[in-house]
Scaffold this motif. Structure first.
Motif, PDB file in Angstrom:
ATOM      1  N   THR A   1      76.720  88.445  15.643  1.00 32.87           N
ATOM      2  CA  THR A   1      75.489  87.646  15.572  1.00 32.87           C
ATOM      3  C   THR A   1      74.227  88.490  15.508  1.00 32.87           C
ATOM      4  O   THR A   1      73.125  87.938  15.438  1.00 32.87           O
ATOM      5  N   VAL A   2      74.357  89.805  15.553  1.00 29.17           N
ATOM      6  CA  VAL A   2      73.181  90.653  15.783  1.00 29.17           C
ATOM      7  C   VAL A   2      72.128  90.531  14.679  1.00 29.17           C
ATOM      8  O   VAL A   2      70.927  90.450  14.963  1.00 29.17           O
ATOM      9  N   ALA A   3      72.546  90.487  13.429  1.00 31.24           N
ATOM     10  CA  ALA A   3      71.566  90.396  12.340  1.00 31.24           C
ATOM     11  C   ALA A   3      70.803  89.081  12.397  1.00 31.24           C
ATOM     12  O   ALA A   3      69.573  89.040  12.256  1.00 31.24           O
ATOM     13  N   GLY A   4      71.538  87.994  12.611  1.00 31.79           N
ATOM     14  CA  GLY A   4      70.904  86.685  12.645  1.00 31.79           C
ATOM     15  C   GLY A   4      69.974  86.513  13.822  1.00 31.79           C
ATOM     16  O   GLY A   4      68.865  85.981  13.682  1.00 31.79           O
ATOM     17  N   VAL A   5      70.390  86.962  15.007  1.00 29.69           N
ATOM     18  CA  VAL A   5      69.582  86.733  16.200  1.00 29.69           C
ATOM     19  C   VAL A   5      68.293  87.545  16.167  1.00 29.69           C
ATOM     20  O   VAL A   5      67.228  87.069  16.605  1.00 29.69           O
ATOM     21  N   ILE A   6      68.345  88.755  15.629  1.00 29.55           N
ATOM     22  CA  ILE A   6      67.138  89.579  15.527  1.00 29.55           C
ATOM     23  C   ILE A   6      66.182  88.994  14.490  1.00 29.55           C
ATOM     24  O   ILE A   6      64.963  88.941  14.703  1.00 29.55           O
ATOM     25  N   ALA A   7      66.724  88.543  13.361  1.00 27.43           N
ATOM     26  CA  ALA A   7      65.893  87.911  12.335  1.00 27.43           C
ATOM     27  C   ALA A   7      65.243  86.644  12.876  1.00 27.43           C
ATOM     28  O   ALA A   7      64.060  86.373  12.635  1.00 27.43           O
ATOM     29  N   GLU A   8      66.017  85.860  13.614  1.00 25.92           N
ATOM     30  CA  GLU A   8      65.507  84.606  14.176  1.00 25.92           C
ATOM     31  C   GLU A   8      64.340  84.861  15.129  1.00 25.92           C
ATOM     32  O   GLU A   8      63.307  84.164  15.077  1.00 25.92           O
ATOM     33  N   ALA A   9      64.480  85.853  16.011  1.00 31.52           N
ATOM     34  CA  ALA A   9      63.429  86.160  16.971  1.00 31.52           C
ATOM     35  C   ALA A   9      62.141  86.579  16.267  1.00 31.52           C
ATOM     36  O   ALA A   9      61.031  86.194  16.676  1.00 31.52           O
ATOM     37  N   ALA A  10      62.280  87.345  15.181  1.00 36.82           N
ATOM     38  CA  ALA A  10      61.106  87.799  14.447  1.00 36.82           C
ATOM     39  C   ALA A  10      60.425  86.650  13.715  1.00 36.82           C
ATOM     40  O   ALA A  10      59.190  86.534  13.717  1.00 36.82           O
ATOM     41  N   VAL A  11      61.191  85.782  13.091  1.00 34.47           N
ATOM     42  CA  VAL A  11      60.601  84.635  12.393  1.00 34.47           C
ATOM     43  C   VAL A  11      59.928  83.696  13.376  1.00 34.47           C
ATOM     44  O   VAL A  11      58.862  83.118  13.090  1.00 34.47           O
ATOM     45  N   LEU A  12      60.508  83.529  14.559  1.00 35.47           N
ATOM     46  CA  LEU A  12      59.879  82.693  15.577  1.00 35.47           C
ATOM     47  C   LEU A  12      58.504  83.243  15.964  1.00 35.47           C
ATOM     48  O   LEU A  12      57.539  82.474  16.103  1.00 35.47           O
ATOM     49  N   LYS A  13      58.400  84.555  16.122  1.00 35.79           N
ATOM     50  CA  LYS A  13      57.105  85.168  16.440  1.00 35.79           C
ATOM     51  C   LYS A  13      56.111  84.952  15.308  1.00 35.79           C
ATOM     52  O   LYS A  13      54.920  84.693  15.547  1.00 35.79           O
ATOM     53  N   MET A  14      56.570  85.052  14.071  1.00 36.11           N
ATOM     54  CA  MET A  14      55.706  84.819  12.914  1.00 36.11           C
ATOM     55  C   MET A  14      55.208  83.381  12.901  1.00 36.11           C
ATOM     56  O   MET A  14      54.028  83.114  12.655  1.00 36.11           O
ATOM     57  N   LYS A  15      56.112  82.459  13.176  1.00 32.97           N
ATOM     58  CA  LYS A  15      55.743  81.046  13.222  1.00 32.97           C
ATOM     59  C   LYS A  15      54.714  80.797  14.314  1.00 32.97           C
ATOM     60  O   LYS A  15      53.700  80.109  14.089  1.00 32.97           O
TER      61      LYS A  15
END
Length: 244
Positions: A84-98
């Motif tokens: 899950t590492v790629a998805g979870v890191i991408a998700e956290a970054a997009v959440l910060k952008m949002k």
């Protein structure tokens, strides 16, 4: 009209493409991607088994929430948390952008995509299925107030571990970590060619929070659940986010 900026970014093994409507959000994404890696690396330093196990990992309530999210998602399918590492890191970054005010924020972390599209037009995400004849098609992602995970695993493309033969196992979920784990599980499930085997493999990901799945092997395609509209797309395969 929203003008989007696209940036290639690398930090150690993490190789991503970032798409946003401002340089400010690009920089936020880079910072958060680095922070996510730091969290995972620190946990691995203290718990080396976390990195190498391919089986369910014992929940650790004392761990950082990002680590707990990885464990929970992977345990849904009985596989290792690093799936899950790629998805979870991408998700956290997009959440910060949002949270910072981005209208459009997309991070493609080696084929595992976290996408936020609060604009006025759909975004088209191209399908890459290696040597399969399924080419120049994409998913049209309609505007939404929620982050969507579009994660892909393959037994024929890339360096990630897969025990199956799929050219592309694609999962859609608003839980990006779960989407990433499910893509791995779906890819692992397809051991033999044939439409009947594709249909059987899709049963593996019919769990809560998974919206839909697409499984491609050779000329065969299986679809389950709610999947975005598939459209013709001029996919430039040289632009796909990938390592050497």
């Amino acid at each position: 009209m929203i003008y989007l900026i696209k940036t290639h970014f690398e930090i150690k093994e993490t190789i991503v493409t970032i798409l946003a409507d401002s340089d400010l959000f690009i920089e936020i994404a880079k910072k958060e991607l680095a922070a996510g890696r730091f969290i995972v690396e620190n946990y691995i330093a203290e718990n080396p088994f976390f990195e190498v196990t391919l089986e369910a990992y014992e929940p650790d309530p004392s761990a950082h929430p990002l680590i707990c999210r990885m464990i929970d998602a992977a345990n849904t399918f009985g596989i290792g948390p690093m799936s899950t590492v790629a998805g979870v890191i991408a998700e956290a970054a997009v959440l910060k952008m949002k949270e910072a005010g981005a209208t459009v924020a997309v991070i493609d972390n080696g084929g595992d995509i976290a996408l936020y599209n609060a604009g006025t037009k759909p975004l088209v995400i191209g399908i890459y299925a290696g040597k399969s004849n399924v080419r120049n098609l994409g998913f049209s992602i309609e505007p939404s107030s929620e982050i969507l995970g579009i994660c892909t695993s393959s037994g024929t493309v890339g360096h990630s571990i897969s025990f199956g033969i799929s050219d592309a196992a694609i999962i859609f979920s608003k839980n990006v970590a779960l989407s990433d784990a499910a893509a791995t599980a779906l890819g692992n499930a397809l051991k033999e060619q044939g439409k009947e085997n594709i249909e059987k493999a899709l049963d593996v990901v019919k769990v809560p929070e998974i919206d839909g799945a697409v499984l491609i092997e050779g000329n065969d395609i299986g679809i389950w659940g709610k999947v975005p509209k598939i459209v013709k797309a001029n996919v430039n395969y040289d632009l796909i986010t990938k390592g050497e």
